[in-house]
Motif scaffolding. Structure first.
Motif, PDB file in Angstrom:
ATOM      1  N   ALA A  55       0.833  -1.208   0.000  1.00 14.56           N
ATOM      2  CA  ALA A  55       0.000   0.000   0.000  1.00 14.56           C
ATOM      3  C   ALA A  55       0.864   1.254   0.000  1.00 14.56           C
ATOM      4  CB  ALA A  55      -0.945  -0.009   1.196  1.00 14.56           C
ATOM      5  N   ILE A  56       1.945   1.243   0.765  1.00 18.12           N
ATOM      6  CA  ILE A  56       2.835   2.412   0.774  1.00 18.12           C
ATOM      7  C   ILE A  56       3.422   2.633  -0.609  1.00 18.12           C
ATOM      8  CG2 ILE A  56       5.021   3.333   1.665  1.00 18.12           C
ATOM      9  CD1 ILE A  56       4.236   2.081   4.388  1.00 18.12           C
ATOM     10  N   ARG A  57       3.871   1.570  -1.264  1.00 17.62           N
ATOM     11  CA  ARG A  57       4.405   1.719  -2.634  1.00 17.62           C
ATOM     12  C   ARG A  57       3.335   2.261  -3.578  1.00 17.62           C
ATOM     13  NH1 ARG A  57       6.654  -3.282  -1.590  1.00 17.62           N
ATOM     14  NH2 ARG A  57       5.081  -4.305  -2.887  1.00 17.62           N
ATOM     15  N   HIS A  58       2.111   1.775  -3.437  1.00 20.72           N
ATOM     16  CA  HIS A  58       1.022   2.196  -4.313  1.00 20.72           C
ATOM     17  C   HIS A  58       0.721   3.689  -4.162  1.00 20.72           C
ATOM     18  CE1 HIS A  58      -2.622   1.808  -6.694  1.00 20.72           C
ATOM     19  NE2 HIS A  58      -3.262   2.479  -5.748  1.00 20.72           N
ATOM     20  N   TYR A  59       0.725   4.185  -2.926  1.00 17.54           N
ATOM     21  CA  TYR A  59       0.378   5.583  -2.643  1.00 17.54           C
ATOM     22  C   TYR A  59       1.585   6.479  -2.386  1.00 17.54           C
ATOM     23  CZ  TYR A  59      -4.279   3.601  -1.828  1.00 17.54           C
ATOM     24  OH  TYR A  59      -5.468   2.936  -1.957  1.00 17.54           O
ATOM     25  N   GLU A  60       2.791   5.951  -2.558  1.00 21.04           N
ATOM     26  CA  GLU A  60       3.996   6.657  -2.112  1.00 21.04           C
ATOM     27  C   GLU A  60       4.132   8.075  -2.660  1.00 21.04           C
ATOM     28  OE1 GLU A  60       8.731   5.888  -1.394  1.00 21.04           O
ATOM     29  OE2 GLU A  60       7.651   4.547  -2.740  1.00 21.04           O
TER      30      GLU A  60
ATOM     31  N   VAL B 161       3.020   4.474   8.526  1.00 19.58           N
ATOM     32  CA  VAL B 161       3.172   5.882   8.171  1.00 19.58           C
ATOM     33  C   VAL B 161       2.744   6.689   9.391  1.00 19.58           C
ATOM     34  CG1 VAL B 161       2.807   5.551   5.700  1.00 19.58           C
ATOM     35  CG2 VAL B 161       0.868   6.120   7.144  1.00 19.58           C
ATOM     36  N   THR B 162       3.405   7.797   9.609  1.00 21.12           N
ATOM     37  CA  THR B 162       3.029   8.687  10.698  1.00 21.12           C
ATOM     38  C   THR B 162       2.207   9.819  10.111  1.00 21.12           C
ATOM     39  OG1 THR B 162       5.032   8.143  11.935  1.00 21.12           O
ATOM     40  CG2 THR B 162       3.892  10.184  12.538  1.00 21.12           C
TER      41      THR B 162
END
Length: 129
Positions: free
Chosen positions: A54-59, A77-78
């Protein structure tokens, strides 16, 4: 009521979330059926477990936001909560996190070990050495 506690009160009313004890020992936490998903560390800081996919997708979008802090190698994520638009962002990211955990249930246990609260402290310590 602070921004973070206002957000916590909203999220606790979601049917997929419950308030639980934070494994990192700091603040309050929310859990889903698959485990911890958010740590409310302070009046203005929340760590949210997204998954690496998910982080890669929305990075790109996450990096553009001044309310988001990414820690290299972390699945969390903070989110800094300073205004209502930050709370709205947290709600959107929580939806994405819940979806990500449904799609990748095994990723949760592997990535949940350390939230950014501990990782940021370790990084800050290394930088002072």
């Amino acid at each position: 009521m602070t921004t973070a506690w206002h957000a916590l009160a909203q999220l606790v009313s979601w049917p997929d979330l419950t308030e639980i004890r934070s494994s990192c020992g700091t603040g309050r936490a929310l859990g889903s059926a698959r485990g911890e998903i958010a740590h409310f560390h302070s009046d203005r800081s929340v760590d949210l477990l997204l998954t690496s996919r998910a982080i890669r997708h929305y990075e790109r979008d996450l990096r553009r936001s001044t309310a988001i802090r990414l820690v290299p190698g972390s699945h969390w994520v903070t989110v800094r909560l300073e205004c209502e638009s930050d709370v709205s962002l947290l709600m959107t990211l929580m939806s994405a996190a819940l979806r990500a955990h449904q799609d990748q249930p095994d990723a949760l246990a592997a990535s949940a070990a350390r939230c950014n609260d501990r990782l940021e402290a370790a990084l800050a310590h290394r930088e002072t050495l």
